[in-house]
Design a protein around this motif. Structure first.
Motif, PDB file in Angstrom:
ATOM      1  N   THR A  26       0.219   9.049 -27.683  1.00  0.00           N
ATOM      2  CA  THR A  26       1.587   8.944 -27.147  1.00  0.00           C
ATOM      3  C   THR A  26       2.107  10.325 -26.751  1.00  0.00           C
ATOM      4  O   THR A  26       2.772  10.471 -25.715  1.00  0.00           O
ATOM      5  CB  THR A  26       2.509   8.286 -28.189  1.00  0.00           C
ATOM      6  OG1 THR A  26       2.043   6.952 -28.423  1.00  0.00           O
ATOM      7  CG2 THR A  26       3.954   8.242 -27.718  1.00  0.00           C
ATOM      8  N   THR A  54       2.728   3.565 -32.265  1.00  0.00           N
ATOM      9  CA  THR A  54       2.712   2.653 -31.122  1.00  0.00           C
ATOM     10  C   THR A  54       2.410   1.240 -31.594  1.00  0.00           C
ATOM     11  O   THR A  54       1.466   0.996 -32.333  1.00  0.00           O
ATOM     12  CB  THR A  54       1.669   3.118 -30.081  1.00  0.00           C
ATOM     13  OG1 THR A  54       2.023   4.430 -29.666  1.00  0.00           O
ATOM     14  CG2 THR A  54       1.658   2.192 -28.869  1.00  0.00           C
ATOM     15  N   ASP A  58       1.947   2.406 -24.465  1.00  0.00           N
ATOM     16  CA  ASP A  58       2.821   3.246 -23.634  1.00  0.00           C
ATOM     17  C   ASP A  58       2.269   3.131 -22.216  1.00  0.00           C
ATOM     18  O   ASP A  58       1.062   2.971 -22.031  1.00  0.00           O
ATOM     19  CB  ASP A  58       2.744   4.724 -24.020  1.00  0.00           C
ATOM     20  CG  ASP A  58       2.934   4.966 -25.493  1.00  0.00           C
ATOM     21  OD1 ASP A  58       3.990   4.591 -26.015  1.00  0.00           O
ATOM     22  OD2 ASP A  58       2.019   5.545 -26.112  1.00  0.00           O
ATOM     23  N   SER A  78      -1.525   4.071 -23.107  1.00  0.00           N
ATOM     24  CA  SER A  78      -2.109   4.500 -24.380  1.00  0.00           C
ATOM     25  C   SER A  78      -2.088   3.318 -25.341  1.00  0.00           C
ATOM     26  O   SER A  78      -1.131   2.538 -25.376  1.00  0.00           O
ATOM     27  CB  SER A  78      -1.368   5.707 -24.965  1.00  0.00           C
ATOM     28  OG  SER A  78      -0.281   5.298 -25.744  1.00  0.00           O
ATOM     29  N   VAL A  79      -3.168   3.193 -26.099  1.00  0.00           N
ATOM     30  CA  VAL A  79      -3.314   2.046 -27.006  1.00  0.00           C
ATOM     31  C   VAL A  79      -2.707   2.371 -28.371  1.00  0.00           C
ATOM     32  O   VAL A  79      -2.524   3.534 -28.717  1.00  0.00           O
ATOM     33  CB  VAL A  79      -4.800   1.662 -27.203  1.00  0.00           C
ATOM     34  CG1 VAL A  79      -5.480   1.391 -25.877  1.00  0.00           C
ATOM     35  CG2 VAL A  79      -5.549   2.726 -27.987  1.00  0.00           C
TER      36      VAL A  79
HETATM   37 MG   LIG Z   1       0.993   6.050 -29.957  1.00  0.00          MG
END
Ligand SMILES: [Mg+2]
Ligand SMILES: Nc1nc2c(ncn2[C@@H]2O[C@H](COP(=O)(O)OP(=O)(O)OP(=O)(O)O)[C@@H](O)[C@H]2O)c(=O)[nH]1
Length: 204
Positions: A26, A54, A58, A78-79
């Protein structure tokens, strides 16, 4: 799989930032978003929990240059790194064109790095992607840590194929743009191997 929007002559590529929980995925997205000119970027969508983990993903889109007559647009994702979000990670890898593996240089995260990388390769294969030919870039993040695992050791452990890699301190913005540029280069190399990018035109 890249796709072309014929009306706006835009080639779209999907990049996924992958890696263990808290490795800095992130943070990469936030720094990249901040460094992308306002007129070239879309809104940064971040879905995280109270503890800044997260929850889903994202994302933001960014125009990054031209390939012949085509504008090149990245869709960056982003995972969530936490192990129990694997269904989400797998879904995000669908139709991926390039991956950045954000590894944590904290010596206490060696096993987590390895597990996350194995999970990436497993998910790619399950989705029918070939990890051998897909552009993958390694980012050795958190190089600012005083006891950071030596890069040589990270390379030996995680990158025996010697794919492109970058040392970074994402929270300081170091290595963030270089990483993105490397994965972009890898993806464009594959697209350029084709005669005409318009074969990616969306038919829908
Ligand atoms: Mg993250
Ligand atoms: N020391 C140091 N801390 C960093 C660096 N990059 C990110 N961090 C910190 O690491 C923590 C986790 O960063 P995130 O970017 O949220 O990590 P993530 O990979 O998105 O984590 P998940 O969403 O849970 O998978 C935050 O406190 C960041 O400020 C770095 O280069 N060095």
């Amino acid at each position: 799989m890249p796709y072309v929007l014929p009306k706006s002559q835009t080639l779209c590529l999907k990049v996924v930032y992958y890696g263990p929980g808290r490795s800095g995925k992130t943070t990469n997205m936030e720094r990249l978003h901040a460094e992308t000119p306002e007129e070239a970027r879309g809104r940064l969508l971040t879905l995280d929990t109270d503890e800044e983990r997260t929850l889903f993903f994202d994302h933001f889109p960014a125009l990054v240059g031209k390939l012949g007559a085509y504008r090149v647009k990245l869709h960056l994702y982003s995972v969530p790194g936490q192990s129990f979000y694997n269904n989400t990670r797998k879904a995000l890898l669908q139709n991926v064109d390039g991956v950045v593996f954000v590894a944590d240089s904290d010596p206490g995260r060696e096993a987590a790095n390895l597990t996350a990388l194995q999970n990436l390769y497993d998910n790619l294969r399950r989705l029918g992607h070939d990890p051998e030919t897909l552009p993958i870039v390694f980012q050795w993040n958190k190089r600012d840590l005083p006891d950071a695992t030596p890069i040589k050791a990270l390379e030996a452990m995680l990158n025996p194929e010697r794919r492109p890699s970058v040392a970074a301190a994402a929270h300081l913005g170091k290595g963030v743009m270089e990483t993105r540029n490397l994965v972009l280069r890898g993806m464009l190399k594959q697209v350029r191997g084709l005669q005409d990018v318009s074969i990616y035109a969306q038919t829908a």
